[in-house]
Design a protein around this motif. Structure first.
Motif, PDB file in Angstrom:
ATOM      1  N   ALA A 140       4.072  12.469   5.658  1.00 40.11           N
ATOM      2  CA  ALA A 140       4.089  12.376   7.187  1.00 40.11           C
ATOM      3  C   ALA A 140       5.841  12.550   7.680  1.00 40.11           C
ATOM      4  O   ALA A 140       6.618  12.023   6.816  1.00 40.11           O
ATOM      5  N   ILE A 141       5.787  13.108   9.017  1.00 37.23           N
ATOM      6  CA  ILE A 141       7.223  13.530   9.220  1.00 37.23           C
ATOM      7  C   ILE A 141       7.127  13.372  10.641  1.00 37.23           C
ATOM      8  O   ILE A 141       6.396  13.987  11.229  1.00 37.23           O
ATOM      9  N   THR A 142       7.747  12.052  10.792  1.00 40.07           N
ATOM     10  CA  THR A 142       7.850  11.336  12.211  1.00 40.07           C
ATOM     11  C   THR A 142       9.863  11.671  12.794  1.00 40.07           C
ATOM     12  O   THR A 142      10.506  11.566  12.175  1.00 40.07           O
ATOM     13  N   GLY A 143       9.842  11.709  14.610  1.00 41.74           N
ATOM     14  CA  GLY A 143      10.763  11.115  14.727  1.00 41.74           C
ATOM     15  C   GLY A 143      11.530  10.020  15.072  1.00 41.74           C
ATOM     16  O   GLY A 143      10.357   8.870  14.898  1.00 41.74           O
ATOM     17  N   MET A 144      12.783   9.622  15.358  1.00 38.46           N
ATOM     18  CA  MET A 144      12.667   8.538  15.746  1.00 38.46           C
ATOM     19  C   MET A 144      13.535   8.338  17.288  1.00 38.46           C
ATOM     20  O   MET A 144      14.846   9.395  16.832  1.00 38.46           O
ATOM     21  N   GLN A 145      14.164   7.574  17.813  1.00 39.37           N
ATOM     22  CA  GLN A 145      15.546   7.946  18.576  1.00 39.37           C
ATOM     23  C   GLN A 145      16.964   7.679  18.452  1.00 39.37           C
ATOM     24  O   GLN A 145      17.568   7.436  16.778  1.00 39.37           O
ATOM     25  N   GLU A 146      17.667   8.248  18.750  1.00 35.22           N
ATOM     26  CA  GLU A 146      18.472   8.165  17.887  1.00 35.22           C
ATOM     27  C   GLU A 146      19.462   7.207  17.621  1.00 35.22           C
ATOM     28  O   GLU A 146      18.612   6.129  17.913  1.00 35.22           O
ATOM     29  N   THR A 147      20.960   7.203  17.358  1.00 31.82           N
ATOM     30  CA  THR A 147      20.960   5.608  15.915  1.00 31.82           C
ATOM     31  C   THR A 147      21.667   4.994  16.511  1.00 31.82           C
ATOM     32  O   THR A 147      21.713   3.422  16.314  1.00 31.82           O
ATOM     33  N   SER A 148      22.207   5.452  17.664  1.00 29.14           N
ATOM     34  CA  SER A 148      23.086   5.385  18.670  1.00 29.14           C
ATOM     35  C   SER A 148      22.651   4.014  19.425  1.00 29.14           C
ATOM     36  O   SER A 148      22.763   2.755  20.512  1.00 29.14           O
ATOM     37  N   VAL A 149      21.189   4.190  19.618  1.00 28.16           N
ATOM     38  CA  VAL A 149      20.448   3.078  20.613  1.00 28.16           C
ATOM     39  C   VAL A 149      19.447   2.294  20.004  1.00 28.16           C
ATOM     40  O   VAL A 149      18.467   1.366  21.128  1.00 28.16           O
ATOM     41  N   LEU A 150      19.049   2.226  18.662  1.00 32.91           N
ATOM     42  CA  LEU A 150      18.455   2.152  18.194  1.00 32.91           C
ATOM     43  C   LEU A 150      18.711   0.687  18.218  1.00 32.91           C
ATOM     44  O   LEU A 150      19.469  -0.568  18.425  1.00 32.91           O
ATOM     45  N   GLY A 151      17.643  -0.544  18.038  1.00 26.96           N
ATOM     46  CA  GLY A 151      17.461  -2.126  18.537  1.00 26.96           C
ATOM     47  C   GLY A 151      17.815  -2.013  20.071  1.00 26.96           C
ATOM     48  O   GLY A 151      18.318  -3.580  19.940  1.00 26.96           O
ATOM     49  N   SER A 152      17.320  -1.341  20.914  1.00 26.89           N
ATOM     50  CA  SER A 152      18.175  -1.862  22.496  1.00 26.89           C
ATOM     51  C   SER A 152      17.169  -1.450  23.225  1.00 26.89           C
ATOM     52  O   SER A 152      17.027  -1.639  24.692  1.00 26.89           O
ATOM     53  N   HIS A 153      15.991  -1.401  22.802  1.00 23.11           N
ATOM     54  CA  HIS A 153      14.312  -1.772  23.161  1.00 23.11           C
ATOM     55  C   HIS A 153      14.752  -0.422  23.922  1.00 23.11           C
ATOM     56  O   HIS A 153      14.040  -0.309  25.003  1.00 23.11           O
ATOM     57  N   TYR A 154      15.014   0.469  23.347  1.00 16.09           N
ATOM     58  CA  TYR A 154      14.426   2.400  23.904  1.00 16.09           C
ATOM     59  C   TYR A 154      13.574   2.651  24.743  1.00 16.09           C
ATOM     60  O   TYR A 154      12.260   1.884  23.844  1.00 16.09           O
ATOM     61  N   GLN A 155      13.202   3.672  25.158  1.00 18.47           N
ATOM     62  CA  GLN A 155      11.717   4.311  25.205  1.00 18.47           C
ATOM     63  C   GLN A 155      11.286   4.338  24.586  1.00 18.47           C
ATOM     64  O   GLN A 155      12.316   5.371  23.220  1.00 18.47           O
ATOM     65  N   GLN A 156      10.618   4.582  23.593  1.00 14.23           N
ATOM     66  CA  GLN A 156       9.220   4.354  22.605  1.00 14.23           C
ATOM     67  C   GLN A 156      10.063   4.370  21.485  1.00 14.23           C
ATOM     68  O   GLN A 156       9.830   4.929  20.682  1.00 14.23           O
ATOM     69  N   GLU A 157      10.502   3.402  21.207  1.00 20.90           N
ATOM     70  CA  GLU A 157      11.346   2.889  20.705  1.00 20.90           C
ATOM     71  C   GLU A 157      10.030   2.222  19.293  1.00 20.90           C
ATOM     72  O   GLU A 157       9.829   0.563  19.769  1.00 20.90           O
ATOM     73  N   VAL A 158       9.792   1.856  18.145  1.00 23.26           N
ATOM     74  CA  VAL A 158       8.931   1.943  17.601  1.00 23.26           C
ATOM     75  C   VAL A 158       9.579   1.702  16.194  1.00 23.26           C
ATOM     76  O   VAL A 158       9.687   2.337  15.546  1.00 23.26           O
ATOM     77  N   HIS A 159       9.562   1.027  15.342  1.00 23.06           N
ATOM     78  CA  HIS A 159      10.116   1.229  14.279  1.00 23.06           C
ATOM     79  C   HIS A 159       9.365   1.330  12.492  1.00 23.06           C
ATOM     80  O   HIS A 159       8.573   0.730  12.523  1.00 23.06           O
ATOM     81  N   THR A 160       9.002   2.429  13.257  1.00 30.85           N
ATOM     82  CA  THR A 160       7.883   3.599  11.947  1.00 30.85           C
ATOM     83  C   THR A 160       8.176   2.885  10.825  1.00 30.85           C
ATOM     84  O   THR A 160       7.102   3.327   9.897  1.00 30.85           O
ATOM     85  N   PRO A 161       9.203   2.775   9.811  1.00 31.91           N
ATOM     86  CA  PRO A 161       9.285   2.572   8.995  1.00 31.91           C
ATOM     87  C   PRO A 161       8.544   1.346   8.285  1.00 31.91           C
ATOM     88  O   PRO A 161       7.657   1.306   7.282  1.00 31.91           O
ATOM     89  N   LEU A 162       8.533   0.182   9.243  1.00 28.91           N
ATOM     90  CA  LEU A 162       7.795  -1.106   9.034  1.00 28.91           C
ATOM     91  C   LEU A 162       6.757  -0.697   9.845  1.00 28.91           C
ATOM     92  O   LEU A 162       5.282  -1.091   9.069  1.00 28.91           O
ATOM     93  N   LEU A 163       6.279   0.169  10.856  1.00 31.75           N
ATOM     94  CA  LEU A 163       4.171   0.616  10.472  1.00 31.75           C
ATOM     95  C   LEU A 163       3.969   0.952   9.610  1.00 31.75           C
ATOM     96  O   LEU A 163       3.157   0.769   9.382  1.00 31.75           O
ATOM     97  N   TYR A 164       5.204   1.904   8.910  1.00 28.36           N
ATOM     98  CA  TYR A 164       3.944   2.566   7.991  1.00 28.36           C
ATOM     99  C   TYR A 164       4.271   1.418   6.022  1.00 28.36           C
ATOM    100  O   TYR A 164       4.140   2.493   5.428  1.00 28.36           O
ATOM    101  N   HIS A 165       4.839   0.542   6.584  1.00 30.70           N
ATOM    102  CA  HIS A 165       4.853  -0.238   4.812  1.00 30.70           C
ATOM    103  C   HIS A 165       4.130  -0.116   3.996  1.00 30.70           C
ATOM    104  O   HIS A 165       3.943   0.214   2.985  1.00 30.70           O
TER     105      HIS A 165
END
Length: 588
Positions: free
Chosen positions: A98-123
């Motif tokens: 499975a290949i998924t996208g993620m927000q830009e690294t500069s906004v991670l952790g800032s409650h950005y739009q559609q920010e879902v921690h996929t590695p944790l979700l897919y744990h």
């Protein structure tokens, strides 16, 4: 043109022999999509209408081919939608990336739009699970993800932030020492053929040779070992019982098999499990312990390539960790021929009686159409190498009992997850993998409605799948589960009007026919199978036809009766269906 990370990913997948990615674009994977575009001559992107379908397609592709299935989805909701199909792959030991996208690294952790921690979700679902944060990691982590998926027959997941996707493939934003590109000397990782240890074989032979009433239970792990399974069964005078995912291992019309086991299985298979004194399990960890011999009743030999799956249900007297085909070949000369065939012959007679009962239920005179008759029409018209995919629900009962494995026919469904809706995506993926074979999806109206937009995917990609809908306008399996629990049915039947899925098929540009008259059914099925493109038969079947267990237990009958006494709303129609079935059985 400078190579970006998205292209580096695509190129590495091609190196691994990947030729198809199933998915749905989004702004979270635009860089990856550009990479796929640049490799479009070697890597086909199959655009779907829902990410869940993409994951089911990747799973179906991998199940049918044994190769890696790949799916892609955008960040946030897209990644979330993949999960059901990915759990199907995980629970059925199927290699999917499975290949998924993620927000830009500069906004991670800032409650950005559609920010879902996929590695944790897919744990839980992914064995190898990583967010790529440096272009230098690619293609090395791609190699590791692919190897894990193929070697462990499971799910791997890679998530790419937007800025990493479009970065130069050779960039190093952190000025690290570059690891260089790993060599690609062996792009295809095949399943290892694991031989059995001689001591394990000797112990297994000792147990099997001592048995008087030996039974075999084979699962999908024995796929490809048909000749070996039958040779061992013949020598041991053993009936062969099949799990539902393992239905294709042995032909249904072979004299040594009694059919399936479990809620959708046969009465002879269930009864012989209650009598056998020795059980040889091959390529299965069959999850439904109540259908297996009672603890202490039978000595057990289990053969599985994965040692972690041995002994999950019953105490095992002899464990053989090996490839099923090779282990059975090694075991065969060590076995003594059983001259007493009375146990086998007893259940061959019981199997013949059971088969006659099943044929009697395929009654063409009944109206509404009997679902058993619908499946029998498909079975009669399908080719000898047809692939049948199936959803979970009552349709799995009709397929288990009325779809005949013969020749090179195959059968696929969601085994351990038993989810609704994979039948159509499976068919699309398998038709993509095997363009010259007949691929039929046998699905219910509930499962089809969930992902029905994918019929349009088949039309647009010119994939000539055939879809047969067992339309009872309800969630039939749930209906009967409520009744068996002793409750009147509630909220499981759809209101009128009933859906006309044939009209949807025609609107998509495919062939579609609605059938309500049993006399029209054989011709409609034949015409659909002969159509050169995607085709759909929507058949209204009796909504009150019970998917009865092979052997009705006392508590099931008791709860069934209690539900009627409490006010089952369709009791007259249901009792009429049950009565017709019993009358037909008595006539057989």
């Amino acid at each position: 043109m400078q190579e970006i990370v998205g292209e580096s990913l695509a190129r590495r997948l091609v190196d691994w022999g990947v030729d198809t990615v199933f998915g749905l674009p989004g702004d979270g994977i635009n860089g990856l999509m550009e990479g796929f575009r640049r490799q479009r001559e070697k890597l086909t992107f199959v655009l779907v209408h829902h990410e869940e379908a993409a994951a089911f397609m990747a799973t179906g592709y991998a199940k049918a081919t044994g190769r890696l299935g790949v799916c892609a989805a955008t960040s946030g909701p897209g990644a979330i939608h993949l999960l059901n199909g990915l759990y199907d792959a995980k629970l059925d030991h199927t290699p999917v990336l499975a290949i998924t996208g993620m927000q830009e690294t500069s906004v991670l952790g800032s409650h950005y739009q559609q920010e879902v921690h996929t590695p944790l979700l897919y744990h839980d679902v992914a064995d190898y699970n990583l967010m790529v944060t440096n272009p230098q990691q690619v293609p090395g982590v791609v190699d590791i993800a692919v190897r894990n998926a193929l070697a462990k027959r499971t799910v791997s997941h890679l998530s790419f932030p937007n800025d990493v996707q479009v970065a130069a493939a050779g960039a190093d934003p952190y000025r690290h020492v570059s690891p260089g590109e790993p060599p690609m000397s062996s792009p295809v990782l095949s399943q290892p053929t694991v031989p059995a240890a001689q001591d394990d074989l000797a112990r297994a032979a000792e147990v099997l040779n001592a048995g008087r009433k030996v039974a075999m239970l084979v699962g999908i792990g024995a796929r490809g070992a048909r000749d070996e399974v039958l040779a061992v069964a013949e020598k041991l005078a053993s009936p062969v019982v099949k799990t539902l995912p393992g239905k294709m291992v042995v032909p249904d019309d072979h004299p040594l098999t009694t059919g399936g086991l479990g809620l959708l299985g046969t009465r002879p298979s269930e009864e012989l499990m209650e009598e056998c004194d020795t059980l040889l399990m091959v390529g299965t960890s069959f999850p439904y312990g109540k259908y297996l011999p009672s603890p202490g009743q039978a000595r057990v030999v289990q053969i599985d390539v994965d040692a972690s799956l041995v002994g999950l249900r019953l105490p095992v007297d002899a464990a053989v960790t090996a490839d099923a085909r090779l282990a059975l070949r090694q075991l065969l000369p060590m076995l003594q021929a059983h001259s007493d065939r009375s146990f086998l012959e007893k259940y061959q007679r019981a199997r013949d009686t059971w088969r006659a009962e099943m044929v009697s239920l395929q009654d063409p005179s009944r109206h509404p159409v009997a679902p058993q008759y619908l499946m029998s029409c498909v079975d009669a018209a399908a080719s000898s190498d047809a692939i049948l995919t199936c959803d979970s629900g009552t349709i799995a009962t009709w397929a288990a009992r009325h779809w005949t494995i013969r020749g090179d026919r195959e059968f696929y469904l969601s085994g351990n997850l038993a989810t609704m809706a994979p039948g159509l995506p499976y068919a699309i993926a398998m038709q993509r993998a095997y363009p010259g074979r007949q691929v039929i999806a046998f699905v219910g109206d509930g499962g089809f409605a969930m992902l029905m937009a994918e019929f349009l995917t088949a039309v647009r990609h010119e994939l000539p799948i055939k879809v047969v809908i067992n339309n009872n306008n309800s969630y039939g399996q749930i209906l009967w589960e409520q009744i068996v629990l002793g409750y009147p049915e509630y909220a499981v039947r759809h209101r009128q009007p009933e859906a006309d899925f044939a009209a949807w098929a025609r609107a998509c540009g495919g062939y579609g026919v609605k059938v309500t008259d049993p006399k029209a059914l054989p011709g409609a099925v034949r015409e659909a199978l002969a159509h050169p493109g995607p085709a759909l038969v929507d058949c209204d079947v009796n909504p009150d036809e019970p998917p009865m267990p092979g052997k009705v237990r006392y508590e099931q009958a008791q709860h069934f009766t209690e539900a009627f006494l409490r006010g089952q709303p369709h009791k007259v129609a249901t009792l009429a269906s049950v009565a017709r079935d019993k009358i037909n059985e008595l006539r057989s």
